[in-house]
Scaffold this active site. Sequence first.
Site, PDB file in Angstrom:
ATOM      1  N   LYS A  95       0.853  -1.182   0.000  1.00 19.23           N
ATOM      2  CA  LYS A  95       0.000   0.000   0.000  1.00 19.23           C
ATOM      3  C   LYS A  95       0.883   1.224   0.000  1.00 19.23           C
ATOM      4  O   LYS A  95       1.989   1.179   0.545  1.00 19.23           O
ATOM      5  CB  LYS A  95      -0.758   0.001   1.346  1.00 19.23           C
ATOM      6  CG  LYS A  95      -2.256   0.058   1.238  1.00 19.23           C
ATOM      7  CD  LYS A  95      -2.877  -0.003   2.625  1.00 19.23           C
ATOM      8  CE  LYS A  95      -3.211   1.376   3.090  1.00 19.23           C
ATOM      9  NZ  LYS A  95      -3.949   1.408   4.349  1.00 19.23           N
ATOM     10  N   PRO A 151       4.936   8.060   1.987  1.00 18.61           N
ATOM     11  CA  PRO A 151       5.228   7.478   0.665  1.00 18.61           C
ATOM     12  C   PRO A 151       6.674   6.972   0.558  1.00 18.61           C
ATOM     13  O   PRO A 151       7.555   7.423   1.301  1.00 18.61           O
ATOM     14  CB  PRO A 151       5.000   8.661  -0.296  1.00 18.61           C
ATOM     15  CG  PRO A 151       4.114   9.606   0.458  1.00 18.61           C
ATOM     16  CD  PRO A 151       4.489   9.446   1.910  1.00 18.61           C
ATOM     17  N   ASN A 152       6.898   6.049  -0.368  1.00 17.08           N
ATOM     18  CA  ASN A 152       8.225   5.493  -0.666  1.00 17.08           C
ATOM     19  C   ASN A 152       8.890   4.832   0.529  1.00 17.08           C
ATOM     20  O   ASN A 152      10.115   4.762   0.608  1.00 17.08           O
ATOM     21  CB  ASN A 152       9.167   6.579  -1.220  1.00 17.08           C
ATOM     22  CG  ASN A 152       8.587   7.228  -2.455  1.00 17.08           C
ATOM     23  OD1 ASN A 152       8.069   6.526  -3.326  1.00 17.08           O
ATOM     24  ND2 ASN A 152       8.607   8.547  -2.515  1.00 17.08           N
ATOM     25  N   ARG A 153       8.080   4.396   1.471  1.00 14.36           N
ATOM     26  CA  ARG A 153       8.589   3.721   2.682  1.00 14.36           C
ATOM     27  C   ARG A 153       9.471   4.624   3.544  1.00 14.36           C
ATOM     28  O   ARG A 153      10.211   4.154   4.398  1.00 14.36           O
ATOM     29  CB  ARG A 153       9.353   2.430   2.318  1.00 14.36           C
ATOM     30  CG  ARG A 153       8.477   1.392   1.600  1.00 14.36           C
ATOM     31  CD  ARG A 153       7.326   0.978   2.516  1.00 14.36           C
ATOM     32  NE  ARG A 153       6.481  -0.074   1.992  1.00 14.36           N
ATOM     33  CZ  ARG A 153       5.223   0.111   1.535  1.00 14.36           C
ATOM     34  NH1 ARG A 153       4.691   1.327   1.473  1.00 14.36           N
ATOM     35  NH2 ARG A 153       4.510  -0.902   1.142  1.00 14.36           N
ATOM     36  N   LEU A 154       9.383   5.943   3.301  1.00 17.23           N
ATOM     37  CA  LEU A 154      10.156   6.874   4.146  1.00 17.23           C
ATOM     38  C   LEU A 154       9.257   7.366   5.290  1.00 17.23           C
ATOM     39  O   LEU A 154       8.914   8.546   5.393  1.00 17.23           O
ATOM     40  CB  LEU A 154      10.694   8.046   3.306  1.00 17.23           C
ATOM     41  CG  LEU A 154      11.717   7.629   2.250  1.00 17.23           C
ATOM     42  CD1 LEU A 154      12.289   8.852   1.529  1.00 17.23           C
ATOM     43  CD2 LEU A 154      12.862   6.838   2.898  1.00 17.23           C
TER      44      LEU A 154
END
Length: 214
Positions: A9, A190-193
Site C-alpha cells: 500500500k 510514501p516510498n517507505r520513508l
Amino acid sequence: MENLHDKRKVYQKGELLENCIKENPIEQFRDWFLDAEEHPQISEANAMSVATIEQDDCPRTRMVLLKSYNWEGFVFYTNYESRKGKSIEENKKACLHFFWPALERQIIIKADLERISENMSDGYFSSRPKGSQLGAIVSPQSQEIPNREFLEQELKDLEKEYQHKEIIRPKNWGGYIAKPYEIEFWQGRPNRLHDRILYRLENGLDWIITRLAP
Ligand SMILES: Cc1cc2nc3c(=O)[nH]c(=O)nc-3n(C[C@H](O)[C@H](O)[C@H](O)COP(=O)(O)O)c2cc1C
C-alpha cells in the site's frame, strides 16, 4: 508457496514532524487516540496488543482493551492467574502496540507493569455490566476446560445465585498499569520513508525525543 509480493500500500494519510509534536508523549498519545476514536473506520480504537515474556523467554502477545490512561500510564484489566498474569508475575516488562490502519499509524510502548490498587479494580469491576462481571468469575482464563457447556452451565448457576445479590470482584481479576519508558509514534509515508518519532524517558523524569530511520 502463496506469493504476496504485490500486496503493498502507499501510505500517504499524514506526517509526523518535529515542529508539530507534543513535548510529552502522553499528550501526543492523546492527540492520536482522539483521532482514532473519531475515525469512522476504526471500531475499537482502544484495542491494543500486549506482549509479555513467558517462562521459555519467548514473547507472547494478545489483544486487550485499554480502559484508561493518564500521565502515569495505560490501564487494562484481566485475570491475574491467566497465562499473561503468570508471565507478568515473573517479568514485569511489557510491550503495548496499537495499529490503526485507517490512519496509517502505529504506536509502540515499552513499559513496566504494576497491579493497580484494589480500590481502582473494584471501581471498574462494579461499573461493568452484570454479564461481564459473571463472565469474569466463570472463566478460569487460559486454563484447559472440558467443553463450552462447562462455561455455559457455570454461568447459568451463577446467574441464579446472584439474581438478587451484588457481585463482588474476584480477587484474581483486576487491572494492570503499564508505566511507559519508551513510546514510538509511527506515521506511514510514501516510498517507505515513514516518520518515526521516539520518546525515551531519561532519569525517570525527562522525555528525550529522537527521530528514527524508517
Ligand atoms: C479486541 C480484543 C479485546 C480483548 N480484551 C481483553 C481484555 O481487556 N482483557 C482480557 O483479559 N482479555 C481480552 N481479550 C482476550 C485476550 O486476547 C486473550 O485471549 C486472553 O486475555 C487470554 O490471554 P492469555 O492466555 O495470554 O493470558 C481481548 C481479545 C480481543 C480480540
